[in-house]
Write an enzyme that holds these catalytic residues in place. Structure first.
Site, PDB file in Angstrom:
ATOM      1  CG  ASP A 109      -2.018   0.957   1.254  1.00 43.14           C
ATOM      2  OD1 ASP A 109      -2.418   1.450   0.196  1.00 43.14           O
ATOM      3  OD2 ASP A 109      -2.485   1.292   2.359  1.00 43.14           O
ATOM      4  CE  LYS A 137      -5.701  -0.469  -1.277  1.00 39.09           C
ATOM      5  NZ  LYS A 137      -6.195  -0.036   0.065  1.00 39.09           N
TER       6      LYS A 137
HETATM    7  P1  IMP Z   1       1.753  -0.300   3.857  1.00 42.21           P
HETATM    8  O1  IMP Z   1       2.793  -0.335   4.956  1.00 42.21           O
HETATM    9  O2  IMP Z   1       0.991   0.998   3.850  1.00 42.21           O
HETATM   10  O3  IMP Z   1       2.282  -0.679   2.507  1.00 42.21           O
HETATM   11  O4  IMP Z   1       0.618  -1.301   4.241  1.00 42.21           O
HETATM   12  C1  IMP Z   1       0.897  -2.539   4.553  1.00 42.21           C
HETATM   13  C2  IMP Z   1      -0.178  -3.184   5.385  1.00 42.21           C
HETATM   14  O5  IMP Z   1      -1.362  -2.402   5.559  1.00 42.21           O
HETATM   15  C3  IMP Z   1      -0.623  -4.409   4.670  1.00 42.21           C
HETATM   16  O6  IMP Z   1       0.242  -5.481   4.930  1.00 42.21           O
HETATM   17  C4  IMP Z   1      -2.008  -4.611   5.224  1.00 42.21           C
HETATM   18  O7  IMP Z   1      -1.936  -5.347   6.420  1.00 42.21           O
HETATM   19  C5  IMP Z   1      -2.503  -3.224   5.495  1.00 42.21           C
HETATM   20  N1  IMP Z   1      -3.391  -2.765   4.402  1.00 42.21           N
HETATM   21  C6  IMP Z   1      -3.144  -1.845   3.456  1.00 42.21           C
HETATM   22  N2  IMP Z   1      -4.179  -1.676   2.621  1.00 42.21           N
HETATM   23  C7  IMP Z   1      -5.127  -2.535   3.047  1.00 42.21           C
HETATM   24  C8  IMP Z   1      -6.457  -2.859   2.574  1.00 42.21           C
HETATM   25  O8  IMP Z   1      -6.996  -2.335   1.572  1.00 42.21           O
HETATM   26  N3  IMP Z   1      -7.109  -3.808   3.293  1.00 42.21           N
HETATM   27  C9  IMP Z   1      -6.583  -4.427   4.380  1.00 42.21           C
HETATM   28  N4  IMP Z   1      -5.357  -4.166   4.840  1.00 42.21           N
HETATM   29  C10 IMP Z   1      -4.629  -3.232   4.184  1.00 42.21           C
END
Ligand code: IMP
Ligand code: MG
Length: 187
Positions: A109, A137
């Site tokens: 994300d 995403k």
């Molecule tokens: P990042 O550190 O922002 O890349 O996000 C990583 C973590 O956020 C992922 O491993 C998920 O656990 C959570 N996450 C991000 N987007 C979503 C979503 O749309 N649904 C559920 N969990 C999400």
């Protein structure tokens, strides 16, 4: 699925990736990793909790001599946007010096989690790091990080199922779905 009862179904706005699509793509991903890591005994490193469903299917789709490890991190609390901070809740239980790591994530994300973990595993002496994510995403990326292998690109919507949660729920839904915004409205 038609006949299976689900009390969570009513909270799902739409299905983004079906069970069948997941199955086909995970099989392809396992095949790709097989080609890449033949003879190397990689370590599949699942990022808990979100990757637990994907991890079990992926390791069985890749019949290599390999082992598995897990790390648990959190950055989210119960909100749907990253706090930007990553906390290790359960650390590695083995020395990863010289190992070829296959990091297994549910979704990439903002990139905060993987940017942090990549650095962390490098300081622990990993020989190589391959990032595998089921979902990507890209719209919300704030860190310069990309997956080496990604299952599906998803739009900027909050998704659940196949391991992904909202407030620790919906992980056991067998497909990837978009949660109705009213479910998390006000959080
Ligand atoms: P990042 O550190 O922002 O890349 O996000 C990583 C973590 O956020 C992922 O491993 C998920 O656990 C959570 N996450 C991000 N987007 C979503 C979503 O749309 N649904 C559920 N969990 C999400
Ligand atoms: Mg996660």
């Amino acid at each position: 699925m038609d006949t299976m009862r689900s009390e969570m179904e009513k909270d799902i706005l739409k299905i983004l990736v079906t069970e069948e699509q997941l199955k086909t793509r995970v099989a392809e991903m396992g095949e790709e990793l097989y080609e890449k890591f033949q003879g190397k005994k990689p370590l599949f490193l699942g990022v808990l909790k979100g990757s637990f469903v994907f991890m079990t299917d992926l390791v069985r789709a890749c019949q290599l001599k390999s082992d598995v490890e897990f790390i648990a991190v959190s950055s989210y609390g119960n909100a749907t946007a990253s706090s930007g901070r990553v906390k290790i809740n359960h650390d590695l239980q083995q020395d990863i010096t010289g190992r070829h790591l296959i990091i297994v994530e549910d979704i990439l994300d903002s990139g905060n989690t993987l940017a942090f973990l990549k650095q962390y595993f490098l300081t622990k002496g990993a020989a190589s790091i391959t990032i595998v994510t089921l979902l990507d995403k890209p719209a919300r990326r704030t860190k310069a990080i990309t997956a080496d292998l990604s299952g599906f690109t998803v739009p900027d919507e909050f998704v659940v199922g196949y391991g992904l949660d909202y407030a620790q729920m919906y992980r056991n839904i067998p497909y990837i779905g978009v949660l109705k915004p009213e479910v998390y409205a006000g959080t």
